[in-house]
Motif scaffolding. Structure first.
Motif, PDB file in Angstrom:
ATOM      1  N   GLY A 131     -75.519  15.736  56.215  1.00 51.26           N
ATOM      2  CA  GLY A 131     -74.653  15.989  57.366  1.00 51.26           C
ATOM      3  C   GLY A 131     -73.452  16.856  57.005  1.00 51.26           C
ATOM      4  N   VAL A 132     -72.886  16.596  55.835  1.00 46.15           N
ATOM      5  CA  VAL A 132     -71.740  17.388  55.366  1.00 46.15           C
ATOM      6  C   VAL A 132     -72.123  18.856  55.227  1.00 46.15           C
ATOM      7  N   VAL A 133     -73.248  19.109  54.552  1.00 46.86           N
ATOM      8  CA  VAL A 133     -73.688  20.487  54.313  1.00 46.86           C
ATOM      9  C   VAL A 133     -74.034  21.190  55.628  1.00 46.86           C
ATOM     10  N   LYS A 134     -74.762  20.494  56.502  1.00 45.45           N
ATOM     11  CA  LYS A 134     -75.169  21.103  57.774  1.00 45.45           C
ATOM     12  C   LYS A 134     -73.967  21.431  58.656  1.00 45.45           C
ATOM     13  N   GLU A 135     -73.022  20.511  58.752  1.00 44.56           N
ATOM     14  CA  GLU A 135     -71.862  20.753  59.610  1.00 44.56           C
ATOM     15  C   GLU A 135     -70.970  21.856  59.056  1.00 44.56           C
ATOM     16  N   LEU A 136     -70.797  21.864  57.751  1.00 44.10           N
ATOM     17  CA  LEU A 136     -69.976  22.904  57.137  1.00 44.10           C
ATOM     18  C   LEU A 136     -70.577  24.284  57.372  1.00 44.10           C
ATOM     19  N   LEU A 137     -71.896  24.397  57.163  1.00 44.86           N
ATOM     20  CA  LEU A 137     -72.561  25.684  57.385  1.00 44.86           C
ATOM     21  C   LEU A 137     -72.577  26.056  58.858  1.00 44.86           C
ATOM     22  N   TYR A 138     -72.632  25.060  59.727  1.00 45.50           N
ATOM     23  CA  TYR A 138     -72.543  25.315  61.175  1.00 45.50           C
ATOM     24  C   TYR A 138     -71.214  25.982  61.504  1.00 45.50           C
ATOM     25  N   GLN A 139     -70.145  25.457  60.936  1.00 48.38           N
ATOM     26  CA  GLN A 139     -68.820  26.012  61.198  1.00 48.38           C
ATOM     27  C   GLN A 139     -68.692  27.434  60.646  1.00 48.38           C
ATOM     28  N   VAL A 140     -69.251  27.665  59.472  1.00 50.37           N
ATOM     29  CA  VAL A 140     -69.154  28.982  58.839  1.00 50.37           C
ATOM     30  C   VAL A 140     -69.987  30.017  59.588  1.00 50.37           C
ATOM     31  N   ILE A 141     -71.211  29.665  59.948  1.00 55.18           N
ATOM     32  CA  ILE A 141     -72.142  30.650  60.503  1.00 55.18           C
ATOM     33  C   ILE A 141     -72.043  30.774  62.019  1.00 55.18           C
ATOM     34  N   LEU A 142     -71.913  29.670  62.708  1.00 60.89           N
ATOM     35  CA  LEU A 142     -71.878  29.742  64.168  1.00 60.89           C
ATOM     36  C   LEU A 142     -70.469  29.852  64.732  1.00 60.89           C
ATOM     37  N   ARG A 143     -69.494  29.348  63.990  1.00 60.53           N
ATOM     38  CA  ARG A 143     -68.116  29.376  64.494  1.00 60.53           C
ATOM     39  C   ARG A 143     -67.264  30.438  63.812  1.00 60.53           C
ATOM     40  N   GLY A 144     -67.857  31.142  62.833  1.00 58.36           N
ATOM     41  CA  GLY A 144     -67.137  32.225  62.171  1.00 58.36           C
ATOM     42  C   GLY A 144     -66.031  31.793  61.235  1.00 58.36           C
ATOM     43  N   TRP A 145     -66.164  30.600  60.684  1.00 60.67           N
ATOM     44  CA  TRP A 145     -65.167  30.082  59.740  1.00 60.67           C
ATOM     45  C   TRP A 145     -65.298  30.858  58.443  1.00 60.67           C
ATOM     46  N   ASP A 146     -64.272  31.597  58.064  1.00 65.47           N
ATOM     47  CA  ASP A 146     -64.347  32.538  56.945  1.00 65.47           C
ATOM     48  C   ASP A 146     -63.890  31.906  55.641  1.00 65.47           C
ATOM     49  N   HIS A 147     -64.861  31.565  54.776  1.00 65.28           N
ATOM     50  CA  HIS A 147     -64.562  31.037  53.448  1.00 65.28           C
ATOM     51  C   HIS A 147     -65.557  31.611  52.446  1.00 65.28           C
ATOM     52  N   PRO A 148     -65.099  31.989  51.250  1.00 67.72           N
ATOM     53  CA  PRO A 148     -66.002  32.531  50.224  1.00 67.72           C
ATOM     54  C   PRO A 148     -67.068  31.513  49.825  1.00 67.72           C
ATOM     55  N   GLU A 149     -68.227  32.018  49.462  1.00 65.72           N
ATOM     56  CA  GLU A 149     -69.341  31.147  49.073  1.00 65.72           C
ATOM     57  C   GLU A 149     -68.960  30.215  47.938  1.00 65.72           C
ATOM     58  N   GLU A 150     -68.279  30.732  46.915  1.00 66.19           N
ATOM     59  CA  GLU A 150     -67.934  29.910  45.762  1.00 66.19           C
ATOM     60  C   GLU A 150     -66.989  28.774  46.155  1.00 66.19           C
ATOM     61  N   THR A 151     -66.090  29.050  47.081  1.00 65.19           N
ATOM     62  CA  THR A 151     -65.167  28.008  47.548  1.00 65.19           C
ATOM     63  C   THR A 151     -65.935  26.904  48.268  1.00 65.19           C
ATOM     64  N   ILE A 152     -66.899  27.292  49.085  1.00 69.11           N
ATOM     65  CA  ILE A 152     -67.718  26.312  49.803  1.00 69.11           C
ATOM     66  C   ILE A 152     -68.455  25.412  48.820  1.00 69.11           C
ATOM     67  N   VAL A 153     -69.068  26.019  47.798  1.00 68.95           N
ATOM     68  CA  VAL A 153     -69.811  25.257  46.795  1.00 68.95           C
ATOM     69  C   VAL A 153     -68.887  24.287  46.068  1.00 68.95           C
ATOM     70  N   GLU A 154     -67.747  24.775  45.621  1.00 72.22           N
ATOM     71  CA  GLU A 154     -66.816  23.946  44.867  1.00 72.22           C
ATOM     72  C   GLU A 154     -66.249  22.801  45.707  1.00 72.22           C
ATOM     73  N   GLU A 155     -65.959  23.085  46.967  1.00 77.42           N
ATOM     74  CA  GLU A 155     -65.375  22.047  47.816  1.00 77.42           C
ATOM     75  C   GLU A 155     -66.404  20.970  48.179  1.00 77.42           C
ATOM     76  N   ILE A 156     -67.667  21.365  48.371  1.00 72.72           N
ATOM     77  CA  ILE A 156     -68.712  20.360  48.617  1.00 72.72           C
ATOM     78  C   ILE A 156     -68.840  19.448  47.404  1.00 72.72           C
ATOM     79  N   PHE A 157     -68.883  20.055  46.207  1.00 76.75           N
ATOM     80  CA  PHE A 157     -68.999  19.248  44.988  1.00 76.75           C
ATOM     81  C   PHE A 157     -67.792  18.316  44.835  1.00 76.75           C
ATOM     82  N   THR A 158     -66.598  18.845  45.051  1.00 78.32           N
ATOM     83  CA  THR A 158     -65.380  18.032  44.926  1.00 78.32           C
ATOM     84  C   THR A 158     -65.388  16.870  45.917  1.00 78.32           C
TER      85      THR A 158
END
Length: 220
Positions: free
Chosen positions: A173-200
């Motif tokens: 759910g975390v991964v799907k919602e985060l990617l939903y915000q990035v891709i469908l809502r235009g939330w602008d965050h670098p890929e590496e930041t997304i990966v690191e924040e999910i892991f954290t």
């Protein structure tokens, strides 16, 4: 002999040309579905975007659903191949490194092909009951793989004791919602930041591991 040689070359090139035409239709259909949605998109939109005759479309696909199904199936297969079960006994890579690599691979695929990710997140569910069952089956398989990895981690003391099935669902759910915000809502965050924040996020939740040695995350 010359005629035979030309005919031979044509017969060799034909399969490639057919494959290229098929891929061209798939690529343009993906873009049309991503822009208009499955129900609003028409075969006419696809052939117009691809610059081919309507008859050409039906040489490769029976209807709109068939090409939509192939787009989604290919993408799901690619995702499935890149989800690797964590091996806690791997001497070369720590559990943290393996978890981080899994997150990085999946996020990379989803962000690299944003059009298909949008289709998967927003349009694929609800096409029809049979298609819904296939999607649910895919998510169930991913959930089971993740759940088993979490159970293994609990036995080794690197995952907090708790309901592994629920942990797995929450992680997806975390991964799907985060990617939903990035891709469908235009939330602008670098890929590496997304990966690191999910892991954290996971490490501060049920994971009991140190950050990957390969990356040092500088928090603001």
């Amino acid at each position: 002999m010359a005629i035979l040689s030309v005919q031979s070359c044509l017969s060799i090139s034909d399969p490639l040309e057919k494959s290229e035409r098929r891929q061209k239709l798939l690529t343009h259909a993906r873009d049309v579905f991503a822009k208009r949605g499955y129900h609003a998109a028409k075969v006419e939109d696809i052939v117009t975007a691809a610059g081919v005759a309507r008859g050409t479309f039906y040489l490769y696909f029976a209807d709109k659903r068939a090409i939509f199904e192939e787009i989604v199936d290919r993408f799901i297969a690619k995702l499935a191949m890149n989800i690797v079960r964590v091996d806690p006994y791997d001497q070369q890579r720590s559990v943290a490194d393996q978890v981080s690599e899994n997150i990085r691979r999946i996020v990379s695929i989803l962000l690299e092909d944003r059009a298909t990710t949008k289709i998967l997140l927003a349009d694929a569910l609800g096409v029809d009951p049979a298609f819904d069952r296939r999607l649910h089956s895919f998510y169930d398989e991913v959930g089971k793989l993740l759940e088993q990895s979490l159970r293994d981690g609990q036995e080794l003391g690197i995952v907090e004791i708790g309901d592994a099935a629920m942990y797995a669902i929450m992680t997806m759910g975390v991964v799907k919602e985060l990617l939903y915000q990035v891709i469908l809502r235009g939330w602008d965050h670098p890929e590496e930041t997304i990966v690191e924040e999910i892991f954290t996020f996971l490490r501060r939740g049920y994971l009991r591991v140190e950050p990957p040695k390969s990356k040092t995350h500088k928090r603001r």
